[in-house]
Every structure is written in C-alpha cells, then in structure tokens.
Design a protein around this motif. Structure first.
Motif, PDB file in Angstrom:
ATOM      1  N   VAL A 202       0.997  -1.332  -0.074  1.00  0.00           N
ATOM      2  CA  VAL A 202      -0.019   0.209  -0.091  1.00  0.00           C
ATOM      3  C   VAL A 202       0.958   1.158   0.043  1.00  0.00           C
ATOM      4  CG1 VAL A 202      -1.754   1.317   1.450  1.00  0.00           C
ATOM      5  CG2 VAL A 202      -1.961  -1.080   1.307  1.00  0.00           C
ATOM      6  N   ILE A 203       1.873   1.106   0.962  1.00  0.00           N
ATOM      7  CA  ILE A 203       2.661   2.460   0.968  1.00  0.00           C
ATOM      8  C   ILE A 203       3.519   2.932  -0.431  1.00  0.00           C
ATOM      9  CG2 ILE A 203       4.753   3.548   2.097  1.00  0.00           C
ATOM     10  CD1 ILE A 203       3.312   1.824   4.552  1.00  0.00           C
ATOM     11  N   ILE A 204       4.252   1.654  -0.769  1.00  0.00           N
ATOM     12  CA  ILE A 204       4.918   2.079  -1.798  1.00  0.00           C
ATOM     13  C   ILE A 204       4.052   2.208  -3.359  1.00  0.00           C
ATOM     14  CG2 ILE A 204       6.554   0.924  -3.629  1.00  0.00           C
ATOM     15  CD1 ILE A 204       7.414  -0.931  -1.273  1.00  0.00           C
ATOM     16  N   THR A 205       2.928   1.515  -3.329  1.00  0.00           N
ATOM     17  CA  THR A 205       2.274   2.006  -4.406  1.00  0.00           C
ATOM     18  C   THR A 205       1.833   3.479  -4.225  1.00  0.00           C
ATOM     19  OG1 THR A 205       1.135  -0.228  -4.435  1.00  0.00           O
ATOM     20  CG2 THR A 205      -0.027   1.380  -5.619  1.00  0.00           C
ATOM     21  N   PHE A 208       4.390   5.628  -5.388  1.00  0.00           N
ATOM     22  CA  PHE A 208       4.501   5.738  -6.927  1.00  0.00           C
ATOM     23  C   PHE A 208       3.387   6.504  -7.388  1.00  0.00           C
ATOM     24  CE2 PHE A 208       8.408   2.958  -8.080  1.00  0.00           C
ATOM     25  CZ  PHE A 208       8.803   3.072  -6.911  1.00  0.00           C
ATOM     26  N   ALA A 209       2.222   6.040  -7.064  1.00  0.00           N
ATOM     27  CA  ALA A 209       1.136   6.266  -7.888  1.00  0.00           C
ATOM     28  C   ALA A 209       0.635   7.857  -7.682  1.00  0.00           C
ATOM     29  CB  ALA A 209      -0.160   5.500  -7.500  1.00  0.00           C
ATOM     30  N   ILE A 210       0.838   8.317  -6.454  1.00  0.00           N
ATOM     31  CA  ILE A 210       0.573   9.882  -6.320  1.00  0.00           C
ATOM     32  C   ILE A 210       1.050  10.872  -7.297  1.00  0.00           C
ATOM     33  CG2 ILE A 210       0.107  11.809  -4.705  1.00  0.00           C
ATOM     34  CD1 ILE A 210      -0.626   9.897  -2.688  1.00  0.00           C
ATOM     35  N   PRO A 211       2.327  10.821  -7.430  1.00  0.00           N
ATOM     36  CA  PRO A 211       2.854  11.772  -8.134  1.00  0.00           C
ATOM     37  C   PRO A 211       2.698  11.595  -9.682  1.00  0.00           C
ATOM     38  CG  PRO A 211       4.728  10.909  -6.684  1.00  0.00           C
ATOM     39  CD  PRO A 211       3.254  10.096  -6.707  1.00  0.00           C
ATOM     40  N   ALA A 212       2.530  10.183 -10.059  1.00  0.00           N
ATOM     41  CA  ALA A 212       2.181   9.735 -11.587  1.00  0.00           C
ATOM     42  C   ALA A 212       0.703  10.271 -11.838  1.00  0.00           C
ATOM     43  CB  ALA A 212       2.659   8.289 -11.681  1.00  0.00           C
ATOM     44  N   ALA A 213      -0.154   9.960 -10.951  1.00  0.00           N
ATOM     45  CA  ALA A 213      -1.506  10.331 -11.317  1.00  0.00           C
ATOM     46  C   ALA A 213      -1.545  11.962 -11.170  1.00  0.00           C
ATOM     47  CB  ALA A 213      -2.337   9.800 -10.244  1.00  0.00           C
ATOM     48  N   THR A 269       1.745  -4.714 -10.022  1.00  0.00           N
ATOM     49  CA  THR A 269       0.500  -5.009 -10.599  1.00  0.00           C
ATOM     50  C   THR A 269      -0.624  -4.306 -10.056  1.00  0.00           C
ATOM     51  OG1 THR A 269       0.487  -6.848  -8.796  1.00  0.00           O
ATOM     52  CG2 THR A 269       1.276  -7.418 -11.022  1.00  0.00           C
ATOM     53  N   THR A 270      -0.545  -3.439  -8.962  1.00  0.00           N
ATOM     54  CA  THR A 270      -1.454  -2.782  -8.253  1.00  0.00           C
ATOM     55  C   THR A 270      -1.471  -1.124  -8.873  1.00  0.00           C
ATOM     56  OG1 THR A 270      -0.348  -2.507  -6.219  1.00  0.00           O
ATOM     57  CG2 THR A 270      -2.339  -3.910  -6.411  1.00  0.00           C
ATOM     58  N   LEU A 271      -0.348  -1.134  -9.279  1.00  0.00           N
ATOM     59  CA  LEU A 271       0.096   0.543  -9.731  1.00  0.00           C
ATOM     60  C   LEU A 271      -0.957   0.977 -10.869  1.00  0.00           C
ATOM     61  CD1 LEU A 271       3.758   1.475 -10.093  1.00  0.00           C
ATOM     62  CD2 LEU A 271       2.074   2.817  -8.936  1.00  0.00           C
ATOM     63  N   PRO A 272      -1.193   0.271 -11.997  1.00  0.00           N
ATOM     64  CA  PRO A 272      -1.989   0.883 -13.008  1.00  0.00           C
ATOM     65  C   PRO A 272      -3.169   1.470 -12.366  1.00  0.00           C
ATOM     66  CG  PRO A 272      -0.918  -1.149 -13.797  1.00  0.00           C
ATOM     67  CD  PRO A 272      -0.536  -0.919 -12.349  1.00  0.00           C
ATOM     68  N   VAL A 273      -3.937   0.492 -11.810  1.00  0.00           N
ATOM     69  CA  VAL A 273      -5.403   0.904 -11.321  1.00  0.00           C
ATOM     70  C   VAL A 273      -5.228   1.859 -10.080  1.00  0.00           C
ATOM     71  CG1 VAL A 273      -5.682  -0.816  -9.326  1.00  0.00           C
ATOM     72  CG2 VAL A 273      -7.517  -0.090 -10.731  1.00  0.00           C
ATOM     73  N   ALA A 274      -4.285   1.992  -9.359  1.00  0.00           N
ATOM     74  CA  ALA A 274      -4.082   2.986  -8.383  1.00  0.00           C
ATOM     75  C   ALA A 274      -4.000   4.362  -9.161  1.00  0.00           C
ATOM     76  CB  ALA A 274      -2.775   2.792  -7.568  1.00  0.00           C
ATOM     77  N   ILE A 275      -3.028   4.339 -10.296  1.00  0.00           N
ATOM     78  CA  ILE A 275      -2.851   5.689 -11.048  1.00  0.00           C
ATOM     79  C   ILE A 275      -4.315   5.933 -11.548  1.00  0.00           C
ATOM     80  CG2 ILE A 275      -1.736   6.716 -12.962  1.00  0.00           C
ATOM     81  CD1 ILE A 275       0.754   5.025 -12.331  1.00  0.00           C
ATOM     82  N   TYR A 276      -4.838   4.888 -12.099  1.00  0.00           N
ATOM     83  CA  TYR A 276      -6.113   5.077 -12.877  1.00  0.00           C
ATOM     84  C   TYR A 276      -7.308   5.714 -12.055  1.00  0.00           C
ATOM     85  CZ  TYR A 276     -10.505   4.212 -15.248  1.00  0.00           C
ATOM     86  OH  TYR A 276     -11.775   4.293 -16.034  1.00  0.00           O
ATOM     87  N   MET A 277      -7.279   5.475 -10.792  1.00  0.00           N
ATOM     88  CA  MET A 277      -8.217   5.875  -9.856  1.00  0.00           C
ATOM     89  C   MET A 277      -7.982   7.168  -9.349  1.00  0.00           C
ATOM     90  SD  MET A 277      -8.901   2.491  -7.673  1.00  0.00           S
ATOM     91  CE  MET A 277      -9.833   3.202  -6.325  1.00  0.00           C
ATOM     92  N   LEU A 278      -6.673   7.487  -9.114  1.00  0.00           N
ATOM     93  CA  LEU A 278      -6.253   8.696  -8.276  1.00  0.00           C
ATOM     94  C   LEU A 278      -6.311   9.793  -9.441  1.00  0.00           C
ATOM     95  CD1 LEU A 278      -3.399   7.791  -6.241  1.00  0.00           C
ATOM     96  CD2 LEU A 278      -5.478   8.544  -5.397  1.00  0.00           C
ATOM     97  N   GLN A 279      -6.036   9.520 -10.656  1.00  0.00           N
ATOM     98  CA  GLN A 279      -5.843  10.619 -11.529  1.00  0.00           C
ATOM     99  C   GLN A 279      -7.435  11.269 -11.883  1.00  0.00           C
ATOM    100  OE1 GLN A 279      -6.763  10.735 -15.133  1.00  0.00           O
ATOM    101  NE2 GLN A 279      -7.273   8.317 -15.204  1.00  0.00           N
ATOM    102  N   SER A 317      -7.572   6.883   0.475  1.00  0.00           N
ATOM    103  CA  SER A 317      -8.059   5.839   1.314  1.00  0.00           C
ATOM    104  C   SER A 317      -8.779   4.887   0.553  1.00  0.00           C
ATOM    105  CB  SER A 317      -8.945   6.148   2.751  1.00  0.00           C
ATOM    106  OG  SER A 317      -9.548   7.382   2.218  1.00  0.00           O
ATOM    107  N   SER A 318      -9.482   4.927  -0.428  1.00  0.00           N
ATOM    108  CA  SER A 318     -10.139   3.892  -1.243  1.00  0.00           C
ATOM    109  C   SER A 318      -9.093   3.180  -1.905  1.00  0.00           C
ATOM    110  CB  SER A 318     -11.462   4.417  -1.865  1.00  0.00           C
ATOM    111  OG  SER A 318     -10.996   4.802  -3.104  1.00  0.00           O
ATOM    112  N   VAL A 319      -7.999   3.702  -2.505  1.00  0.00           N
ATOM    113  CA  VAL A 319      -6.980   3.302  -3.285  1.00  0.00           C
ATOM    114  C   VAL A 319      -6.307   2.256  -2.167  1.00  0.00           C
ATOM    115  CG1 VAL A 319      -4.919   3.356  -4.526  1.00  0.00           C
ATOM    116  CG2 VAL A 319      -6.748   4.857  -5.034  1.00  0.00           C
TER     117      VAL A 319
END
Lengths: 397, 419
Positions: A202-205, A208-213, A269-279, A317-319
């Motif tokens: 969760v933490i690493i995702t 990585f995901a917040i800046p990318a999103a 494997t969870t990064l793509p969906v995390a980025i998708y949801m956050l953006q 939090s939902s991500v």
C-alpha cells in the motif's frame, strides 16, 4: 382472469412458504436434529390453504389474531408430523409462518382483481425468495468455515451434519484449533509477513502512484494519452502470463523467497489501477487552488503535499484499502515465489497446510478464518470506500 | 517565459511518472516479451539456476604442531549440467602466516591467496588442501582462520541468454497436448462462468433495487464472496462438496434426494436421464463454474446496481400511467438501460475468467477435466518443469487475449461514438 390470479398467487406464496420452511429444516438438521423429509406436498397444501383462507376471510378478523392462529395451527401440525422436536425448532416454525402471514396480508380479492396483479405477486415473492436464497447461499460457506474451526476431527467424521458448537466446554478446548495453528504451525509469523507485505505494498504503491497520477491529471507532456491508455491495457494482462519470466529472473537475482520480491511484484500489478483511480479524482479538484499555490512560489512537490493530498483523502484511502485487499488475498505469486516456510504469507501457508493430506480440516478452517476475518472486517467497516475502489478496479479479479 | 514554464512542466511530469512507468514496464511488459524469447527455447526448471563455483571451508588443527593448521576446501560446481570457466579463487589468511607447499595453481601475496582453477565440468568436485604455518612460531587461532570466507568467481553460459532457438515447444503445444480439448474446456469454463455471473448479478441487483428492510446490509453480504481470500473460500467449498464427509452430500442423503454421495469435484462426467435422452455433463467443470459464478456475480451485481439506481424514476412512473406490468417494465425499461453495462461487463469478465488460475487450481488442481489454459501454464512450467513449454502456452494465452481486447476496445469505441 380472477381465478387465474388467485391460483397463481396461492401457488407462488405456498412455494415461498415451503422454501422458508425447508431452509429452516436444513439449518435445524445442522444443529443435530433428525429431520429426514421436506414434506413438500403437505407443506405446499397447508400453504395453499392458508393463502386461500386469507383471501376468503379478508379483513373480517384482526390481522394479528389471524396470523397467530394460523401460525400456531401450522406449528402444531408440523410438530405432530415430526415427533420429538425441541422447543426452539417449533418456535422457529412459528416465527416463519407468522412472517409469512404478515407478508400475504396485503393481497386481497380486490387486489388480485387488478390488471397484472399476478405479475406483481410473482415479482414480490421472487424478491423475498431471492433475499432468503442469496443470503443462505452466500453466508453458508462462511458459517461452515467458522463452525468447522471449532469442532474436533472425530466429531466431524462421525456426523458431518452436526454443526452445533458445544459452548460448555473449556475455552482451551473450544479454541484448540487456533492454539494449534499458532503454536505448531507458527501462524503468527505468517500473519506478520502478510501484514508487512500488504501494508508495504500500500505504502509503496501510493508513493509511486500519487505523483504519476498528478502528472497524468494536471500536467501537459508528450506521450500523456499514450500513457493513460496503456495503463488500462497493461492492467488487463493477467498474472499467469507473467509468472514464468518473473520466476526465472527472480531465481537468478535471488529475489525468490523474499518479501522484497513480493513487494515489487504486488506494487507493479496494483500501480496501474491506483494511478487510474487517483488521476480521476485529482481532475475533480479545482485548479484555482493550485494556481494560488504557484503564485506562492510552491514547487510541484509542495503542491502535491500541501494541496492535493489533503484534499483527496477519501480517494487515497479507497485506493489504499483496495490495494491492501488485493495484496492480502493474492495467491498466485506467493505460490510461485515462496517455497520456504519462513517467508510464507497467510494464503500460501494455508495452501501448504492443505497439501499435507494428514492435516485435520479444522486446522485448515481455523487458518481460513484467520485469513478471511481481517478482510471482511475491513470491508464491513469501510464499505463506502472499498465499494468505490471495487467499481473502479473491478476490471481485475 | 511561457515556453520555459512548459519545459519545466514537461520535465516535472517525466520525473513524476518515471518511477511508476519503469516499475510497471519491468514487472509487466518485460515478462510478456521475455515469454516470447523463452517460448522458443528448450529450457527446464533446473536450467535456470546459474551454475556457481562453491567452496566449503573446513579448518583442522594439527595436534602436535600448534603453529601449523590445515585448511580443507571442498570445491564443487553447483550445476549438474553446465561447465564453469575461468574460476578464480581468493581467500585471506591471518597475519604472520604462510602456506607451505602451495599448489602451483595459486599465488600467495600479503595474507591473500589467489588461485586460478581453470574450467570445471558439470558435477565437478575437488578437495583442495592448504597447510598454514605461522611465521613467528605462535599458535594459529582456528577462529581467526575461519572468520575469512573464500570468494569464487567463474564464467558460465546462461542457457536463457544463448541464441539457440527451436519451434519444438509450439509444435508440442498446438499438436501434441490435446490442444483442442484444452481450448474447449477453457472456453466452456469462461463462457458459462461469465454468463452465469452476469445473470445472477442482474437478479441480485434487481432484488436490492427494491425497498426492503436491511437493504444496505444485504448489499454488503452480497459482496462477501468477492472480497474474501480465494484460498479460504476454495478450501471451504472443497470441504462442503467432499464426497465422504462433506456437508452437501450428507444433507442430500439425509433428505433422501440422492442415494450415493456424488464426487462433485473429482468426477469428470455424470450421465443422467432426461426424458429418455442420456445426457452427459462435465461434472467437475460444472462445479468449478458454479464456484466461479458464486465468487464473481457480486461484481456484476455492483455494476448493474449502480446503473439501475441511475435510471430516472420518471421512466417507471410514465410506464405506470400507461398501465404497463412489471414484466413489461423490466423488458422495456430496465433491460435497455443495462445492456451497455452488461456488454462491457461481459467482455471484461470474459477476459478475466479466461485467465483465471487460482480458483480452478485450488479446487481441483486441473484434474478431472478442468484443465484450462492457465492451469496448463503452471503444469507445463512447474509440474513437468518445462519452462519453455509453459512460456509457449503463455504466448497462446496472450495472443487470444489480444484478440479479445481488440474486440473489447472496438466495442467501447463504438459505444463512445454512439453516445
């Protein structure tokens, strides 16, 4: 027209009554009662009579008195048919019939005269039937899992239908399976590994995901559309086609049997969906706030930390919950990458346990309860957040 | 000024996305291409371990002479199949010691010994001995000698990196391994699993869309099978369906519905008489499909419910005015509203069920007629230990997947154009 409606109504309602009584009989059988027959024809007939007499009686008699009368009559008949039944069974039957009669009160002769009333009756009962059936079919395996973990091997083999738990015994005896899996099979360690892996993912995702999103949502750069569409396409590729190359590479790099290896794979494997949801969420934050921050000479990291993150706590939090759930439940990679019991996750440990045919099933179920309980508790408690995660990420699973 | 700003913006964007992109490419895209590479090779599970020269150091004191000590290195090539070339060996000794009668392959220089062992065949073993003598006549401490670890290095071919290619794996996959049977099982499983979960999803969504007591509670319960861990749920089902002491069989026997227990997960076919026709049903596969439906209908339910709740109430009210019955309302209002969701769901779920591994693996392990393509990847790669074959099956999956995706995005594009 009218007769047809009345007949349909009677048939449907008595079938409903039959299904309720049958489920009650199944549940009672599992408490050790000897019920050998569903008595379909008889219960159907009684249901038919009750429904019909409700129509005939109409509103002449007080509804409560009517309900109690019919319920008592049904209960006595039932306990006469199947001898020597305990009180709680009859009380259950009484409550079921009482519930049933209170449901059929609203159907009167006039009501059934209306157009489409047979369809409405059908829909009403199908809904009720669906509620009962769906809850039964869904909850039954969970119920079985829980009960089995409290039983002993002998009791399970002697009578697989006996689901009753003896609460009079010692606490130590009752929770024996749990003590055993913690002491002999070292489940404490597996819980720790699973927690570290899931929370770490969760933490690493998120890191990585917040800046990318944020970049995908707000900034203009070459290859942005390509990036956001390829995120979704990549997400569609299943774990099973990644397993062999990853296995070979991880073997050669010595990443197998290590928590780091799992963390890398789970994060990727969870990064793509995390980025998708956050953006998606970041796009909904008003731009003016950031413009003010730029005027304040904040750099991009300042903007992300001071504006974006505080404003998108619900989305984050939902991500986080969704990723946690995926990592906690993950099985395929932990099967492939872990073969040393010292680095097992919970799921892998349970699978390993079941590989030994000698392992008593109550231990297996106790392990299953331990791995299921946290997820279900988190789900029930944070349902609102998780459901939005599920809908966004539900292309996977 | 604005040009400069946009440059900064671009640079920041690359910095922000780079870590995520790199990771995803390394772990997801690279393996997909690596599969292509491996699938054209003959590689077994044992080949992927890199051969290593190894040495076990054993220190023995010589009883009469405390100023001397014997060191035994048990050298070996870890690989059973591959040669290691140009092996170099380095070890350190304590100060003021010197080896006597040193092997000619080695040189001793300031406490350090360097050896060149040349090439080792596969399974090579050698006991290499050095006797150490202290230069100042003091006793050599065993512990001190032990504290240094020898370092070995060598070159070996990595089978994975060589350029020998073969079409053997694909020939085997497509022509020898009952490929058609495998494919039909996979499609059977995927299609019925998908359709079933969507049908139950529609029913459940229609049900929860009515008003009744405990509706939100019902909604969370319906999602339980989807959020629970596969391992726990699969084993619970296995216990439930067990032919010897499983609850389901015992219940059916108790209520006199069947006479003998049915092995729902272990029997390939079941024949039953249906109006004079003998029907043959793939029993284990059907059971696995039911588990699939049970586990994934919540997802369809969630999607369809969200769509149903967005249907404007006026539509139903005007239908009431027109005197439409519930069935008409369902067919003419509800269904058209949810067809778009259903078709997208169908495509997504189809793709995912096609790749489902865990559920089947945990329930039957691919036995009794439930071997699907993903199960075959695992069996070829890890049970038969033929990595190349496993990769070839993966490639077949990826190609089929790309075809499905083409249709999927085509469909979405069409839907987007329409609206």
């Amino acid at each position: 027209m009218k007769v047809k409606n009345i007949i349909i109504y009677c048939i449907v309602s008595s079938l409903f009554l039959f299904s309720l009584v049958s489920i009650w009989k199944i549940l009672s059988t599992l408490q050790g009662l000897e019920v050998k027959n569903f008595n379909f024809s008889l219960i159907f007939l009684i249901g038919f009579i009750i429904s019909l007499s409700y129509l005939i009686l109409g509103n002449k008699i007080n509804n409560k008195i009517k309900s109690i009368f019919f319920s008592l009559a049904f209960t006595f008949l039932d306990s006469y048919l199947i001898q020597s039944l305990p009180m709680w069974y009859s009380i259950g039957i009484f409550l079921i019939v009482y519930f049933f009669t209170s449901k059929i009160q609203k159907y009167s002769k006039e009501y059934l005269n209306q157009e489409y009333s047979s369809q409405i009756v059908l829909f009403d009962f199908l809904t009720l039937f669906g509620i009962v059936l769906f809850s039964f079919v869904i909850l039954f395996p969970f119920y079985m899992m829980l009960v089995t973990s409290f039983k002993t091997q002998i009791a399970l083999l002697v009578n697989p239908l006996d689901f009753s738990i003896n609460f009079n015994q010692d606490m130590k005896e009752l929770f024996k399976s749990y003590f055993v899996i913690f002491k002999t099979y070292k489940f404490g360690k597996f819980i720790l590994t699973s927690s570290i892996v899931s929370i770490g993912t969760v933490i690493i995702t998120l890191i990585f995901a917040i800046p990318a999103a944020y970049a995908v949502a707000r900034l203009n750069f070459f290859g942005k559309t390509f990036l956001s569409t390829s995120i979704l396409i990549i997400y569609m590729f299943p774990a099973i086609v990644l397993v062999i190359p990853l296995y070979t590479v991880f073997s050669q790099l010595g990443l197998r049997n290590s928590i780091e290896g799992l963390l890398i794979v789970y994060t990727a494997t969870t990064l793509p969906v995390a980025i998708y949801m956050l953006q998606g969420y970041f796009k909904s934050i008003p731009k003016e706030l950031e413009e003010a921050a730029i005027l304040d000479r904040q750099n991009w990291f300042g903007i992300i930390f001071k504006i974006i993150i505080p404003l998108s706590v619900p989305a984050i939090s939902s991500v986080a919950l969704y990723v946690f759930m995926i990592a906690w439940n993950e099985f395929l990679f932990s099967l492939m990458f872990l073969d040393n019991p010292n680095s097992f996750t919970l799921s892998r440990a349970i699978q390993y346990l079941s590989g030994d045919a000698e392992t008593p099933r109550q231990y297996l179920m106790a392990g299953s309860v331990i791995v299921t309980l946290p997820v279900l508790l988190i789900f029930v408690y944070f349902e609102k957040y998780l459901v939005s995660g599920l809908t966004a990420g539900s292309v996977k699973g | 000024m604005s040009n400069k700003l946009s440059k900064i913006e671009k640079r920041t964007a690359y910095i922000l996305t780079l870590p995520a992109v790199c990771l995803v490419f390394a772990i997801i895209l690279f393996p997909i291409f690596a599969n292509v590479w491996i699938s054209f090779k003959e590689v077994g599970l044992k080949d992927i371990r890199i051969p290593e020269p190894r040495a076990k150091k054993i220190v023995k004191s010589i009883s009469e002479e405390p100023a001397k000590i014997k060191i035994l290195y048990k050298l070996r090539n870890s690989s059973l199949i591959q040669e290691i070339r140009n092996i170099s060996f380095v070890d350190k000794f304590p100060k003021n010691t010197k080896p006597i009668d040193l092997d000619e392959r080695c040189i001793f220089k300031v406490n350090k010994i360097r050896c060149n062992f040349g090439n080792w065949q596969a399974k090579y073993r050698e006991n290499f001995e050095i006797i150490l003598k202290s230069t100042d006549g003091k006793k050599i401490e065993k512990k001190e000698v032990k504290s240094f670890k020898p370092k070995l290095n060598g070159k070996s071919d990595n089978i994975l990196l060589s350029t020998n290619f073969t079409l053997k794996n694909f020939k085997k996959v497509l022509f020898e391994n009952e490929f058609f049977d495998l494919l039909s099982t996979t499609f059977y499983y995927t299609f019925f699993g998908t359709v079933g979960s969507i049908i139950f999803g529609v029913l459940a969504a229609q049900m929860v869309n009515q008003k009744f007591f405990g509706r939100t509670f019902m909604r969370s319960i319906l999602l339980f099978p989807y959020v629970g861990p596969v391992v726990a749920l699969a084993y619970t089902w296995e216990l439930l369906l067990d032919p010897n002491s499983g609850t389901l069989n015992s219940l059916l026997i108790n209520f006199q519905i069947i006479e003998n227990p049915i092995n729902l997960l272990g029997q390939k076919y079941i024949t039953f008489n249906f109006f004079g026709f003998d029907l043959k049903l793939r029993l284990a596969l059907t059971t696995v499909i039911f588990f699939e439906i049970w586990r994934y209908f919540p997802l369809a339910f969630l999607f369809i419910l969200a769509r149903l709740q967005a249907v404007p109430k006026e539509l139903y009210e005007s239908a009431d005015v027109d005197g439409a019955g519930p069935i008409q309302k369902f067919i003419n209002i509800t269904l058209p509203q949810i067809t778009a969701v259903i078709s997208i769901l169908f495509m997504i779920r189809f793709i995912w069920n096609f790749n489902k591994f865990e559920d089947v693996f945990l329930l039957t392990g691919g036995a009794s007629g439930t071997r699907t393509l993903p199960i075959n990847v695992y069996q070829q790669g890890f049970a038969i230990s033929d990595i190349g074959m496993g990769s070839a099956v993966s490639i077949v999956i990826v190609i089929l997947l790309l075809i499905f995706m083409y249709f999927y995005f085509h469909l979405i594009g069409k839907k987007a154009n329409e609206s």
